[in-house]
Design a protein around this motif. Sequence first.
Motif, mmCIF file in Angstrom:
data_model
loop_
_atom_site.group_PDB
_atom_site.id
_atom_site.type_symbol
_atom_site.label_atom_id
_atom_site.label_comp_id
_atom_site.label_asym_id
_atom_site.label_seq_id
_atom_site.Cartn_x
_atom_site.Cartn_y
_atom_site.Cartn_z
ATOM 1 N N VAL A 182 0.865 -1.174 0.000
ATOM 2 C CA VAL A 182 0.000 0.000 0.000
ATOM 3 C C VAL A 182 0.903 1.225 0.000
ATOM 4 O O VAL A 182 1.852 1.300 0.780
ATOM 5 N N THR A 183 0.617 2.164 -0.884
ATOM 6 C CA THR A 183 1.426 3.375 -1.014
ATOM 7 C C THR A 183 0.609 4.585 -0.596
ATOM 8 O O THR A 183 -0.512 4.773 -1.057
ATOM 9 N N TRP A 184 1.185 5.395 0.286
ATOM 10 C CA TRP A 184 0.572 6.656 0.713
ATOM 11 C C TRP A 184 1.478 7.805 0.305
ATOM 12 O O TRP A 184 2.685 7.744 0.503
ATOM 13 N N THR A 185 0.886 8.866 -0.239
ATOM 14 C CA THR A 185 1.617 10.094 -0.535
ATOM 15 C C THR A 185 1.080 11.173 0.387
ATOM 16 O O THR A 185 -0.134 11.394 0.449
ATOM 17 N N CYS A 186 1.982 11.838 1.112
ATOM 18 C CA CYS A 186 1.616 12.907 2.049
ATOM 19 C C CYS A 186 2.282 14.190 1.580
ATOM 20 O O CYS A 186 3.423 14.167 1.118
ATOM 21 N N TYR A 187 1.584 15.302 1.734
ATOM 22 C CA TYR A 187 2.054 16.581 1.203
ATOM 23 C C TYR A 187 2.553 17.510 2.292
ATOM 24 O O TYR A 187 2.060 17.486 3.417
ATOM 25 N N GLY A 188 3.529 18.339 1.917
ATOM 26 C CA GLY A 188 4.059 19.363 2.802
ATOM 27 C C GLY A 188 3.202 20.615 2.729
ATOM 28 O O GLY A 188 2.214 20.687 1.986
#
Length: 102
Positions: free
Chosen positions: A71-77
């Motif tokens: 499972v891949t999660w992308t989190c933003y700054g």
Amino acid sequence: MTKSAIAGLCGLGLGLLVAIGAYEGFAAAGDPLTLAEYQQIKAGSDEKTLFRYASTCQQEHEASPADGYPVTWTCYGADGTSNAVFFYSDGVLFSKAETGLR
């Protein structure tokens, strides 16, 4: 080209600009991930640990840990363009990468 066709194209372009702006606003809204927080998320931790630090994360596909697929999660700054990507297998973090977090 007719007036209605031109108006439709202009409306479509405006709609895309609004959608892009809304996406960037979403990415920067909430609790953006910082570099210090990124460094606190260690291999072997679970997804709950990730969500303690950031609410700007999006799952990249619909697989769940039970499916046996990563499972891949992308989190933003805070700026909406910096990000970190976290890779989980069986609910456990096995790899991560970041670009531009501060």
